[in-house]
Design a protein around this motif. Structure first.
Motif, PDB file in Angstrom:
ATOM      1  N   PRO A 113     -47.419  60.728 119.301  1.00  0.00           N
ATOM      2  CA  PRO A 113     -47.032  61.447 120.541  1.00  0.00           C
ATOM      3  C   PRO A 113     -45.636  62.051 120.428  1.00  0.00           C
ATOM      4  O   PRO A 113     -44.724  61.453 119.835  1.00  0.00           O
ATOM      5  CB  PRO A 113     -47.082  60.350 121.607  1.00  0.00           C
ATOM      6  CG  PRO A 113     -48.015  59.317 121.057  1.00  0.00           C
ATOM      7  CD  PRO A 113     -47.820  59.346 119.571  1.00  0.00           C
ATOM      8  N   ASP A 114     -45.462  63.231 121.000  1.00  0.00           N
ATOM      9  CA  ASP A 114     -44.165  63.911 120.955  1.00  0.00           C
ATOM     10  C   ASP A 114     -43.050  63.054 121.557  1.00  0.00           C
ATOM     11  O   ASP A 114     -41.899  63.121 121.120  1.00  0.00           O
ATOM     12  CB  ASP A 114     -44.244  65.246 121.716  1.00  0.00           C
ATOM     13  CG  ASP A 114     -45.129  66.258 121.013  1.00  0.00           C
ATOM     14  OD1 ASP A 114     -45.351  66.096 119.792  1.00  0.00           O
ATOM     15  OD2 ASP A 114     -45.607  67.197 121.677  1.00  0.00           O
ATOM     16  N   ALA A 115     -43.389  62.236 122.519  1.00  0.00           N
ATOM     17  CA  ALA A 115     -42.370  61.449 123.211  1.00  0.00           C
ATOM     18  C   ALA A 115     -41.758  60.369 122.328  1.00  0.00           C
ATOM     19  O   ALA A 115     -40.658  59.890 122.610  1.00  0.00           O
ATOM     20  CB  ALA A 115     -42.976  60.800 124.464  1.00  0.00           C
ATOM     21  N   VAL A 116     -42.466  59.972 121.265  1.00  0.00           N
ATOM     22  CA  VAL A 116     -41.961  58.864 120.443  1.00  0.00           C
ATOM     23  C   VAL A 116     -41.714  59.263 118.991  1.00  0.00           C
ATOM     24  O   VAL A 116     -41.159  58.469 118.237  1.00  0.00           O
ATOM     25  CB  VAL A 116     -42.938  57.664 120.479  1.00  0.00           C
ATOM     26  CG1 VAL A 116     -43.138  57.184 121.891  1.00  0.00           C
ATOM     27  CG2 VAL A 116     -44.273  58.009 119.829  1.00  0.00           C
ATOM     28  N   VAL A 117     -42.109  60.471 118.590  1.00  0.00           N
ATOM     29  CA  VAL A 117     -41.996  60.827 117.178  1.00  0.00           C
ATOM     30  C   VAL A 117     -40.552  60.786 116.700  1.00  0.00           C
ATOM     31  O   VAL A 117     -40.277  60.497 115.527  1.00  0.00           O
ATOM     32  CB  VAL A 117     -42.623  62.223 116.922  1.00  0.00           C
ATOM     33  CG1 VAL A 117     -41.763  63.326 117.522  1.00  0.00           C
ATOM     34  CG2 VAL A 117     -42.834  62.450 115.424  1.00  0.00           C
TER      35      VAL A 117
END
Length: 492
Positions: free
Chosen positions: A427-431
């Protein structure tokens, strides 16, 4: 962070007078007494420094610097590039031989390259004097800092060892399973082979006392060699037949044997089918030896083929065991120097072999290797830990189904290894956080959150390389870059 490959000119430096009132304004020295400030001015000095390199990463750390005015940039060496990691104009920032108080327990070299960006002034203190005043004036603080510094090192080492042991436990379980299969196959084949050899001894006794003349025996021996050669060719061709095709061929051979008065032909047929020998070949056998000894000849040839097939099974099983042991030795680097010049493809292949059980049958492994890449000087065992973390993460992301692609290529003076999977993506939020210690997207109890952190420290910290990731659904790619032209080589 901006890399630069251009050499940076050294600075021009001029000594100036030291003013204790100016030192007192700095946050480092604001609580010191006049006597202590006089000591600092007496043992240190102020320098006016023109733009350029003040010191370079890896050089002996001879001085401690505190900025009085100006601005600086800090760089870390990554392969052949100097990558900017910080830039500041804050008065009172310090750099240089800050670890001098730890003495020879740590390498006394500059950990970064410092570049002066504009005409600046610095308070400069020799490393030995810095260590002396720290230990004389702040002994308790020194002990606390030592405890913090070495405690963190010990914790990181223990955590890293724990992560390696967890991985080793998983790999050992898989390796034990993989070794057990060929070992069991070899044991079964050997037991059956013993029975067949005993049967051949019995047949040999019958032949010796039977109606075979010299010419017939010579023909049987000749046919025996032709049958073994046919089995060897069939084994090399590795033509895969369906179960139905094999059954049809066995029925055809069994019918032929029944027509020629040979009982139990269905038991003998499979050996001839494995050698790709059909009814036409049996017709030739009948023409060679005659009807009176045909059954004995066919049974002898069937025993010969079955015995040869069993020996092939033992050979395949022991070769598989040898391959697994070789892969384990390559993976662990047992008996080899910690740092060495290696072919990175050998490391990748040994890791894939060790992880075959985790990958399972549902994951297709694609090796897009550039075999022309020259060897590289690395810590091989530790890089295998990086490959293990990346490949195991990819396998878990794909949940047993997908394509794992390993690509090697040369990019300028870097060797790049790309590990790509077709999983759901990050996910973009955690990459942006995946390289942080203890951060994990796996369910509780399924991961420590240290695999990628350890991989980062091995690639970037020890090899002066780079580790990055790009991800979207169906296409996640981790790229490891290792320098061919590092000026320092791998760092212990």
């Amino acid at each position: 962070m901006q890399p630069t490959t251009a050499p940076i000119a050294a600075t021009i430096r001029t000594h100036l007078a030291c003013d204790i009132d100016e030192l007192r304004t700095l946050f480092l020295f604001e609580h010191l007494s006049d006597e202590q400030l006089l000591w600092l001015c007496g043992h240190g000095h102020v320098e006016f420094i023109e733009p350029g390199v003040l010191y370079r990463e890896g050089d002996p750390a001879t001085d401690f610097y505190v900025m009085l005015s100006g601005s600086v940039a800090l760089y870390r060496r990554v392969g052949a590039d100097d990558v900017e990691v910080a830039r500041t104009g804050q008065v009172g920032v310090y750099a240089g031989a800050w670890a001098a108080y730890l003495g020879d327990r740590v390498p006394q070299t500059y950990s970064q390259t410092l570049r002066v960006l504009e005409p600046s002034r610095y308070y400069v203190l020799a490393a030995a004097d810095f260590a002396a005043f720290m230990n004389d004036w702040f002994p308790m603080a020194v002990h606390l800092l030592e405890g913090l510094f070495f405690g963190q090192q010990s914790s990181q080492a223990a955590i890293g060892q724990r992560e390696r042991l967890l991985a080793l436990g998983s790999l050992s379980a898989g390796l034990t399973h993989e070794l057990n299969n060929p070992a069991a196959a070899a044991t079964r084949a050997t037991a059956t082979l013993r029975e067949r050899v005993a049967g051949m001894r019995h047949k040999l006794a019958m032949i010796a006392s039977g109606p075979y003349d010299r010419d017939q025996l010579a023909q049987i021996i000749h046919l025996q060699e032709k049958a073994v050669a046919a089995l060897k060719r069939a084994r090399a061709a590795d033509g895969k037949r369906t179960a139905l095709e094999v059954s049809d061929l066995e029925d055809e051979l069994a019918d032929w044997m029944t027509d020629h008065g040979i009982s139990g032909g269905w038991e003998l047929a499979s050996a001839f089918v494995a050698a790709d020998l059909g009814t036409a070949w049996l017709d030739m056998v009948a023409a060679y030896v005659g009807d009176e000894v045909l059954e004995g000849a066919v049974r002898w040839l069937s025993y010969t083929l079955e015995t040869e097939s069993l020996m092939n099974e033992v050979e395949d099983a022991t070769a598989r065991i040898s391959s697994l042991v070789g892969a384990a030795k390559q993976y662990s680097q047992i008996g080899r120097a910690p740092d060495q010049t290696v072919d990175v493809h050998e490391l990748l292949d040994s890791t894939i072999t060790m992880l075959e059980r985790q990958l399972g049958d549902g994951i297709t492994v694609v090796r897009a290797y550039d075999r022309s890449l020259p060897p590289i000087h690395v810590f091989a065992a530790e890089l295998n830990q990086v490959w293990t973390n990346l490949i195991d993460n990819a396998a878990q992301a794909m949940d047993g189904h997908g394509t794992l692609t390993l690509t090697t290529r040369r990019v300028d003076d870097w060797l790049e290894v790309e590990v790509a999977d077709t999983g759901p993506g990050i996910p973009d939020a955690v990459v942006g956080r995946i390289f942080e210690p203890f951060f994990t997207t796996k369910p509780v109890g399924s991961g420590t959150g240290l695999g990628l952190d350890i991989s980062w420290r091995i690639v970037v910290g020890k090899h002066h390389g780079d580790l990055s990731v790009t991800s979207e659904p169906g296409d996640t790619r981790f790229r490891v870059r290792l320098p061919y032209t590092s000026t320092e080589g791998p760092t212990p």
